[in-house]
Design a protein around this motif. Structure first.
Motif, PDB file in Angstrom:
ATOM      1  N   ARG A   1       0.824  -1.214   0.000  1.00 47.40           N
ATOM      2  CA  ARG A   1       0.000   0.000   0.000  1.00 47.40           C
ATOM      3  C   ARG A   1       0.854   1.258   0.000  1.00 47.40           C
ATOM      4  NH1 ARG A   1      -4.986  -1.183  -1.887  1.00 47.40           N
ATOM      5  NH2 ARG A   1      -6.024  -2.795  -0.647  1.00 47.40           N
TER       6      ARG A   1
ATOM      7  N   GLU B   1       0.378   4.176  -2.683  1.00 45.29           N
ATOM      8  CA  GLU B   1       0.139   5.573  -2.320  1.00 45.29           C
ATOM      9  C   GLU B   1       1.205   6.489  -2.907  1.00 45.29           C
ATOM     10  OE1 GLU B   1      -1.672   8.920  -0.456  1.00 45.29           O
ATOM     11  OE2 GLU B   1      -2.356   6.935  -1.096  1.00 45.29           O
TER      12      GLU B   1
ATOM     13  N   ASN C   1       0.532   6.987  -6.609  1.00 42.67           N
ATOM     14  CA  ASN C   1      -0.581   7.906  -6.845  1.00 42.67           C
ATOM     15  C   ASN C   1      -0.161   9.351  -6.647  1.00 42.67           C
ATOM     16  OD1 ASN C   1      -2.385   5.841  -7.456  1.00 42.67           O
ATOM     17  ND2 ASN C   1      -3.090   5.622  -5.360  1.00 42.67           N
TER      18      ASN C   1
END
Length: 289
Positions: free
Chosen positions: A273, A277, A280
């Motif tokens: 994750r 993140e 992004n």
């Protein structure tokens, strides 16, 4: 080096350190002059103290530095890209030259729109370990270059080797370099660009565990760092991570016990994750003005 900050300095340091070992028989032209652009005198003093007369420093004089260069590495913050590239005279100064952007989240098309079709624009995503020539760089070329820049001669600087060879040489001097489509670069930014920070969190945690169990801090840190480096080298030599893990996970042993604790903490999904993140956020950087 157009805006020679942290990453620009890392690339510059790695290339300069490599020059002494470059073969005289190299078919790729070797850079003979290095120019660094900065905004503050303090930054200029830092570069001068580090590299001495190996690097010429330009303070508030980006245009002249670019005009005197043949290959330009753009390493400013993404939000400053437009301001720098659209400044007066910059488009003309970059005409016919190779512009290598190491900006996260800023696409080739965005940069090409700023500088025009007569500058050959590519993207490269190096990481901080390139400072010690252990970097990982991902390079992307435009998928459909315009007719005017598909065979750029780089102002006579690279008349025989291709642009591809020249760029590969630059980044191979500071570690490993691979070529991928631009659509993958945001993920690569998260994985290899941000990756050293994530790896160091793991390294610190392992060190803390050693200290908690009685080891001197320096010893624990050395053990953790060398262990991570050794495991990484085994993977690069062709061993699958799961194979390495299984080879030290004996039934009822200490390794499998520790691995179960890590799984209880959801370490796999947490790290994955973190990459998601970071990717992004990288994708959004070029959109911020």
């Amino acid at each position: 080096m157009l805006a020679c900050g942290t990453m620009g300095s890392a690339v510059l340091s790695g290339v300069l350190d490599s020059l002494s070992s470059v073969s005289s028989n190299s078919t790729v032209p070797i850079p003979g002059r290095f120019l660094a652009c900065v905004k503050r005198q303090a930054s200029a003093d830092r570069i001068k103290s580090t590299y001495g007369d190996k690097v010429e420093v330009f303070v508030h004089n980006h245009l002249n530095a670019v005009a005197e260069s043949d290959i330009v590495v753009l390493s400013c913050k993404p939000q400053l890209c437009e301001e720098i590239l659209t400044s007066k005279g910059m488009k003309e100064a970059l005409k016919g030259k190779l512009l290598i952007s190491v900006l996260a989240g800023t696409t080739i098309k965005q940069i090409q729109d700023f500088v025009g079709p007569e500058t050959f624009v590519i993207r490269a995503m190096p990481n901080t370990p390139c400072k010690i020539r252990q970097g990982m760089t991902v390079i992307s070329f435009p998928t459909s270059p315009s007719p005017s820049n598909s065979t750029v001669d780089l102002v006579q600087v690279v008349p025989s080797p291709s642009v591809h060879q020249t760029v590969e040489w630059i980044f191979s001097q500071i570690g490993r370099a691979i070529f991928l489509e631009e659509k993958h670069l945001d993920t690569c930014t998260a994985l290899s660009g941000s990756g050293p920070a994530f790896a160091c969190v793991m390294l610190e945690a392992m060190t803390d565990g050693g200290v908690m169990m009685g080891l001197p801090f320096a010893v624990a840190q050395e053990l953790a760092a060398q262990t991570m480096q050794g495991a990484a080298r085994m993977v690069l030599d062709g061993n699958h991570p799961a194979q390495i893990r299984n080879s030290v996970s004996t039934p009822g042993g200490c390794t499998i016990g520790g691995l179960l604790v890590m799984e209880d903490g959801k370490i796999r999904s947490t790290i994955a994750r973190a990459i998601q993140e970071a990717a992004n956020i990288a994708a959004s950087l070029g959109k911020k003005r």
